[in-house]
Design a protein around this motif. Structure first.
Motif, PDB file in Angstrom:
ATOM      1  N   SER B   2       0.855  -1.185   0.000  1.00  0.00           N
ATOM      2  CA  SER B   2       0.000   0.000   0.000  1.00  0.00           C
ATOM      3  C   SER B   2       0.893   1.238   0.000  1.00  0.00           C
ATOM      4  N   ARG B   3       0.279   2.369  -0.222  1.00  0.00           N
ATOM      5  CA  ARG B   3       1.039   3.617  -0.247  1.00  0.00           C
ATOM      6  C   ARG B   3       1.809   3.812   1.068  1.00  0.00           C
ATOM      7  N   ASP B   4       1.141   3.573   2.180  1.00  0.00           N
ATOM      8  CA  ASP B   4       1.793   3.771   3.479  1.00  0.00           C
ATOM      9  C   ASP B   4       2.949   2.801   3.680  1.00  0.00           C
ATOM     10  N   GLU B   5       2.773   1.588   3.170  1.00  0.00           N
ATOM     11  CA  GLU B   5       3.864   0.604   3.277  1.00  0.00           C
ATOM     12  C   GLU B   5       5.050   0.997   2.404  1.00  0.00           C
ATOM     13  N   LEU B   6       4.736   1.521   1.202  1.00  0.00           N
ATOM     14  CA  LEU B   6       5.805   1.986   0.311  1.00  0.00           C
ATOM     15  C   LEU B   6       6.583   3.124   0.969  1.00  0.00           C
ATOM     16  N   LEU B   7       5.829   4.043   1.575  1.00  0.00           N
ATOM     17  CA  LEU B   7       6.472   5.184   2.230  1.00  0.00           C
ATOM     18  C   LEU B   7       7.352   4.711   3.381  1.00  0.00           C
ATOM     19  N   ALA B   8       6.831   3.789   4.173  1.00  0.00           N
ATOM     20  CA  ALA B   8       7.600   3.275   5.311  1.00  0.00           C
ATOM     21  C   ALA B   8       8.865   2.560   4.823  1.00  0.00           C
ATOM     22  N   TYR B   9       8.707   1.769   3.758  1.00  0.00           N
ATOM     23  CA  TYR B   9       9.849   1.027   3.207  1.00  0.00           C
ATOM     24  C   TYR B   9      10.896   1.997   2.641  1.00  0.00           C
ATOM     25  N   ALA B  10      10.431   2.989   1.862  1.00  0.00           N
ATOM     26  CA  ALA B  10      11.353   3.956   1.260  1.00  0.00           C
ATOM     27  C   ALA B  10      12.066   4.766   2.344  1.00  0.00           C
ATOM     28  N   THR B  11      11.332   5.128   3.404  1.00  0.00           N
ATOM     29  CA  THR B  11      11.913   5.905   4.496  1.00  0.00           C
ATOM     30  C   THR B  11      13.040   5.125   5.165  1.00  0.00           C
ATOM     31  N   GLU B  12      12.774   3.838   5.364  1.00  0.00           N
ATOM     32  CA  GLU B  12      13.784   2.973   5.993  1.00  0.00           C
ATOM     33  C   GLU B  12      15.007   2.815   5.080  1.00  0.00           C
ATOM     34  N   GLN B  13      14.739   2.618   3.778  1.00  0.00           N
ATOM     35  CA  GLN B  13      15.827   2.383   2.824  1.00  0.00           C
ATOM     36  C   GLN B  13      16.680   3.629   2.576  1.00  0.00           C
ATOM     37  N   ILE B  72      17.730  25.323   3.895  1.00  0.00           N
ATOM     38  CA  ILE B  72      18.149  24.551   2.722  1.00  0.00           C
ATOM     39  C   ILE B  72      17.719  25.288   1.452  1.00  0.00           C
ATOM     40  N   PRO B  73      18.445  25.087   0.337  1.00  0.00           N
ATOM     41  CA  PRO B  73      18.093  25.806  -0.899  1.00  0.00           C
ATOM     42  C   PRO B  73      16.854  25.240  -1.571  1.00  0.00           C
ATOM     43  N   ALA B  74      16.618  23.951  -1.400  1.00  0.00           N
ATOM     44  CA  ALA B  74      15.522  23.253  -2.072  1.00  0.00           C
ATOM     45  C   ALA B  74      15.541  21.814  -1.555  1.00  0.00           C
ATOM     46  N   THR B  75      14.566  21.022  -1.971  1.00  0.00           N
ATOM     47  CA  THR B  75      14.634  19.596  -1.624  1.00  0.00           C
ATOM     48  C   THR B  75      14.374  18.752  -2.865  1.00  0.00           C
ATOM     49  N   ALA B  76      14.731  17.476  -2.749  1.00  0.00           N
ATOM     50  CA  ALA B  76      14.328  16.485  -3.745  1.00  0.00           C
ATOM     51  C   ALA B  76      13.139  15.756  -3.111  1.00  0.00           C
ATOM     52  N   ARG B  77      12.177  15.333  -3.937  1.00  0.00           N
ATOM     53  CA  ARG B  77      10.978  14.713  -3.346  1.00  0.00           C
ATOM     54  C   ARG B  77      10.447  13.578  -4.205  1.00  0.00           C
ATOM     55  N   ALA B  78      10.395  12.412  -3.598  1.00  0.00           N
ATOM     56  CA  ALA B  78       9.794  11.254  -4.266  1.00  0.00           C
ATOM     57  C   ALA B  78       8.365  11.118  -3.765  1.00  0.00           C
ATOM     58  N   SER B  79       7.458  10.761  -4.645  1.00  0.00           N
ATOM     59  CA  SER B  79       6.061  10.561  -4.245  1.00  0.00           C
ATOM     60  C   SER B  79       5.637   9.126  -4.538  1.00  0.00           C
ATOM     61  N   PHE B  80       4.795   8.596  -3.679  1.00  0.00           N
ATOM     62  CA  PHE B  80       4.326   7.216  -3.846  1.00  0.00           C
ATOM     63  C   PHE B  80       2.802   7.181  -3.899  1.00  0.00           C
ATOM     64  N   ALA B  81       2.296   6.356  -4.807  1.00  0.00           N
ATOM     65  CA  ALA B  81       0.845   6.204  -4.930  1.00  0.00           C
ATOM     66  C   ALA B  81       0.517   4.725  -5.112  1.00  0.00           C
ATOM     67  N   PHE B  82      -0.774   4.421  -5.272  1.00  0.00           N
ATOM     68  CA  PHE B  82      -1.207   3.004  -5.305  1.00  0.00           C
ATOM     69  C   PHE B  82      -0.589   2.215  -6.455  1.00  0.00           C
ATOM     70  N   TYR B  83      -0.208   2.935  -7.522  1.00  0.00           N
ATOM     71  CA  TYR B  83       0.343   2.225  -8.682  1.00  0.00           C
ATOM     72  C   TYR B  83       1.839   1.965  -8.573  1.00  0.00           C
ATOM     73  N   ASN B  84       2.498   2.473  -7.530  1.00  0.00           N
ATOM     74  CA  ASN B  84       3.942   2.230  -7.390  1.00  0.00           C
ATOM     75  C   ASN B  84       4.202   0.882  -6.724  1.00  0.00           C
ATOM     76  N   LYS B  86       7.262  -1.950  -4.801  1.00  0.00           N
ATOM     77  CA  LYS B  86       8.456  -2.079  -3.969  1.00  0.00           C
ATOM     78  C   LYS B  86       9.710  -2.027  -4.858  1.00  0.00           C
ATOM     79  N   GLU B  87       9.629  -2.667  -6.046  1.00  0.00           N
ATOM     80  CA  GLU B  87      10.764  -2.694  -6.970  1.00  0.00           C
ATOM     81  C   GLU B  87      11.144  -1.273  -7.405  1.00  0.00           C
ATOM     82  N   GLU B  88      10.123  -0.437  -7.537  1.00  0.00           N
ATOM     83  CA  GLU B  88      10.409   0.949  -7.935  1.00  0.00           C
ATOM     84  C   GLU B  88      11.114   1.702  -6.811  1.00  0.00           C
ATOM     85  N   VAL B  89      10.755   1.395  -5.590  1.00  0.00           N
ATOM     86  CA  VAL B  89      11.467   2.011  -4.462  1.00  0.00           C
ATOM     87  C   VAL B  89      12.926   1.555  -4.493  1.00  0.00           C
ATOM     88  N   ASP B  90      13.143   0.276  -4.771  1.00  0.00           N
ATOM     89  CA  ASP B  90      14.524  -0.239  -4.847  1.00  0.00           C
ATOM     90  C   ASP B  90      15.312   0.466  -5.955  1.00  0.00           C
TER      91      ASP B  90
END
Lengths: 150, 104
Positions: B2-13, B72-84, B86-90
């Protein structure tokens, strides 16, 4: 060479890490602030003129590797050149980053500027590369104190 | 995932990538992961990830006061949705290690 290696050439990485002429100039003839509001890059370019000749030039500010390296290379190239010579160089640089200079020989003739040839493959980065040049151009050709790319 | 799981996984990684700092760590946030990398401007991160086939957003995100708040001057930002996936996070995390490789 891959597009990334072409973009982030050694000259650019080097000038990004150790920018030349990176200082405030207290006795500048002109200083102009250049902004790219979309990405937040901002630089101040300082110029000391001796008649039509650039006696000294420096810059300060913050931005991405491309914009900082471009500002650094620019300051190292334009010192002791005339305003007219700098304008011509600016024109060449602009054509280079827009991909309008064709052929390896033509590009190599630009010397250190040739390092920015890879920018033309990344249209979104053209403004990064030309921010300092536009700022210097403004310092030499107008009375404006700030410029913005948008 | 799920989106929340992707976010949690990406945050950890992402925290395994050297020099990364996450901007915005509210307990309940949308599927976005804003971050900066020490000594590297977000725009350079964005260009390199793009070439690696990963699309993220970089810049102010129309939130200049927040940038000032964090210094900070700016940030980089990844977004996750239902269509993303785990492989894409990797793939995203792998591309991030390329950033340091290219910029040294």
């Amino acid at each position: 060479m891959s597009a990334l290696k072409e973009l982030y050439q050694q000259v650019i990485l080097d000038h990004n890490k150790a920018p030349r002429n990176f200082r405030k100039m207290e006795d500048a003839t002109r200083s102009v602030d250049g902004y790219n509001p979309l990405c937040g890059d901002h630089y101040t370019v300082y110029v000391k003129l001796d008649g039509e000749r650039i006696a000294d030039v420096s810059f300060q500010g913050a931005g991405c590797a491309i914009s900082k390296a471009s500002a650094s290379v620019m300051t190292s190239l334009v010192k002791s050149k005339t305003v007219e010579e700098v304008e011509e160089l600016f024109g060449q640089f602009h054509r280079l980053v827009k991909g309008e200079i064709e052929g390896e020989e033509e590009v190599e003739r630009l010397g250190k500027l040739a390092a920015f040839a890879g920018v033309s493959e990344f249209p979104a980065r053209v403004k990064c590369a030309s921010l300092a040049w536009h700022t210097l151009h403004t310092a030499l050709k107008s009375e404006e104190k700030t410029i913005s790319t948008e | 995932m799920s989106r929340d799981e992707l976010l949690a996984y990406a945050t950890e990684q992402i925290l395994t990538v050297p020099g990364v700092r996450i901007i915005g760590t509210a307990r309940e946030k949308a599927g976005v992961l804003s971050f900066v990398m020490e000594g590297i401007h977000p725009h350079d991160i964005g260009t390199i990830l793009d070439v690696e086939g990963v699309a993220i957003r970089t810049g102010h995100h129309c939130a200049q006061p927040v940038m000032q708040r964090f210094g900070i001057p700016a940030t980089a930002r990844a977004s996750f949705a239902f269509y993303n996936t785990k492989e894409e996070v990797d793939a995203f995390i792998k591309a991030l290690s390329k950033v340091r490789e290219v910029l040294g």
